[in-house]
Structure formats: structure tokens, C-alpha cells
Write a protein that holds these residues in place. Structure first.
Motif, PDB file in Angstrom:
ATOM      1  N   GLY A   1       5.980  -5.308   0.759  1.00  0.00           N
ATOM      2  CA  GLY A   1       4.549  -5.240   0.212  1.00  0.00           C
ATOM      3  C   GLY A   1       3.472  -5.049   1.360  1.00  0.00           C
TER       4      GLY A   1
ATOM      5  N   ARG B   1       5.936   0.813  -6.125  1.00  0.00           N
ATOM      6  CA  ARG B   1       5.407  -0.457  -6.602  1.00  0.00           C
ATOM      7  C   ARG B   1       5.888  -0.920  -8.009  1.00  0.00           C
ATOM      8  NH1 ARG B   1      -0.448  -1.557  -4.402  1.00  0.00           N
ATOM      9  NH2 ARG B   1       0.231  -3.633  -5.096  1.00  0.00           N
TER      10      ARG B   1
ATOM     11  N   PHE C   1       8.562  -9.069  -2.588  1.00  0.00           N
ATOM     12  CA  PHE C   1       7.053  -8.981  -2.889  1.00  0.00           C
ATOM     13  C   PHE C   1       7.286  -8.418  -4.361  1.00  0.00           C
ATOM     14  CE2 PHE C   1       3.557  -6.265  -3.343  1.00  0.00           C
ATOM     15  CZ  PHE C   1       2.423  -7.210  -3.145  1.00  0.00           C
ATOM     16  N   HIS C   2       8.212  -7.370  -4.664  1.00  0.00           N
ATOM     17  CA  HIS C   2       8.061  -6.729  -5.762  1.00  0.00           C
ATOM     18  C   HIS C   2       8.602  -7.779  -6.837  1.00  0.00           C
ATOM     19  CE1 HIS C   2       8.069  -3.672  -2.985  1.00  0.00           C
ATOM     20  NE2 HIS C   2       7.678  -2.846  -3.810  1.00  0.00           N
TER      21      HIS C   2
ATOM     22  N   ARG D   1       3.466   0.987   0.134  1.00  0.00           N
ATOM     23  CA  ARG D   1       3.875  -0.223   0.721  1.00  0.00           C
ATOM     24  C   ARG D   1       5.109  -0.295   1.051  1.00  0.00           C
ATOM     25  NH1 ARG D   1      -0.064  -4.466   0.008  1.00  0.00           N
ATOM     26  NH2 ARG D   1      -1.732  -3.586  -0.987  1.00  0.00           N
TER      27      ARG D   1
ATOM     28  N   THR E   1       8.753 -13.687   0.665  1.00  0.00           N
ATOM     29  CA  THR E   1       8.274 -12.455   1.255  1.00  0.00           C
ATOM     30  C   THR E   1       7.402 -12.801   2.475  1.00  0.00           C
ATOM     31  OG1 THR E   1       7.754 -11.464  -1.101  1.00  0.00           O
ATOM     32  CG2 THR E   1       6.192 -10.752   0.646  1.00  0.00           C
TER      33      THR E   1
ATOM     34  N   GLU F   1       5.865  -9.732  -8.129  1.00  0.00           N
ATOM     35  CA  GLU F   1       4.962  -9.073  -9.305  1.00  0.00           C
ATOM     36  C   GLU F   1       5.838  -9.206 -10.608  1.00  0.00           C
ATOM     37  OE1 GLU F   1       4.672  -5.135  -7.277  1.00  0.00           O
ATOM     38  OE2 GLU F   1       2.654  -5.800  -6.608  1.00  0.00           O
TER      39      GLU F   1
END
Length: 163
Positions: A24, A36, A62-63, A20, A98, A66
Motif C-alpha cells: 500500500g 488497488r 493492505f488490500h 501503490r 501491513t 480495505e
């Protein structure tokens, strides 16, 4: 019809093994990507906030999402049921950024506003030093400014805590 087998995790759930990019988005197999975040990492709320902030500061919302999603999912197991909406909202703010950074103004704006709405009830208590009022203002402001052009995830990254 494509009959390529799907990537699966150890429990048989579909999981894309494709690399990615920093926002992401999946890249072709074999392309260099951004590592990731491992799923299901147990962190204290303070550790989750520090790690999410580090990722936001690096332009990796994006990370950060998570990490915040793990914190949200861990609330029940940790006996913090009253915090689920806080962490869910924080995760939505990160994924909203994101989408805005990917150029998805409509989706990004909606997620930013949804996240702001979820965290706003925590403004008076400011758990873990989270700058709820500042985050709500940031999310609503960014949602109002996103006009179809991608935003820079690093320069638009919010501060999660007041310190």
C-alpha cells in the motif's frame, strides 16, 4: 510551495491516483503498481472474509484491510450494528500486519493489539466461522515478536476462519 493539484474522486474528495506497492505504499506516478481494491464494494460477510483471506494469502494485507474496512462500514447499512467492532478489529489486524511488514514495529504492534482487543469479545460466538481465539493469539504473538525488522506478510498471514 508546491501548487500541484491534488487527485480528486468524482465527489471532490482527495484521493491519490499514484500507484501503490503490495503493502500500500505510494509509488511514483507512472510506475507499475499493484491494482488497488475498489472502495465501497458490497459483499456478504462470507464474501468479505474469502476475499480478505485471498489477499492475505497473497501477501497483500493492505488490500485485505480495505476489504475488511468496507465490511466494517457496511455493518450499519446492513442492520448488523453489533458487528461493527468485530469488522473494525479485523481491519486493524490486517493494517497492523501491513505496518509490521513495512518495518514499523511500534505502529504494527499497537494496531495488532488494538485489533485483538476489539475482536476478543466475539470469541464465544465466532460469527461467520471467524477463528477469533486463534486471531487474538496470532496478533498478540506477532506484536510480541516484531522488533523493528520487517516481517514477511505472506508467511505471517493469519487464517481468518477455522475452516
Amino acid at each position: 510551495m508546491d501548487r500541484t493539484p491534488r487527485d480528486r474522486d468524482t465527489e471532490g474528495r482527495a484521493r491519490s491516483a499514484r500507484p501503490r506497492d503490495g503493502l500500500g505504499r505510494p509509488l511514483p506516478y507512472g510506475a507499475p503498481g499493484v491494482e488497488r481494491q475498489p472502495e465501497g464494494v458490497e459483499r456478504t460477510p462470507e464474501e468479505a472474509l474469502r476475499e480478505a483471506q485471498r489477499l492475505l494469502d497473497e501477501g497483500l494485507p493492505f488490500h485485505a484491510h480495505e476489504v475488511l474496512e468496507d465490511a466494517w462500514k457496511a455493518c450499519r447499512d446492513a442492520g448488523r450494528d453489533g458487528e461493527e467492532e468485530l469488522w473494525r478489529g479485523l481491519a486493524q489486524l490486517a493494517v497492523g500486519l501491513t505496518h509490521a511488514a513495512r518495518g514499523n514495529a511500534v505502529g504494527g504492534g499497537r494496531l495488532l493489539l488494538r485489533g485483538a482487543e476489539r475482536i476478543e469479545p466475539y470469541a464465544s460466538s465466532a460469527p461467520y466461522g471467524i477463528d477469533v481465539g486463534g486471531l487474538v493469539a496470532w496478533a498478540r504473538g506477532l506484536a510480541g515478536r516484531v522488533e523493528g525488522a520487517a516481517v514477511d506478510a505472506t508467511t505471517e498471514a493469519p487464517r481468518l476462519t477455522a475452516h
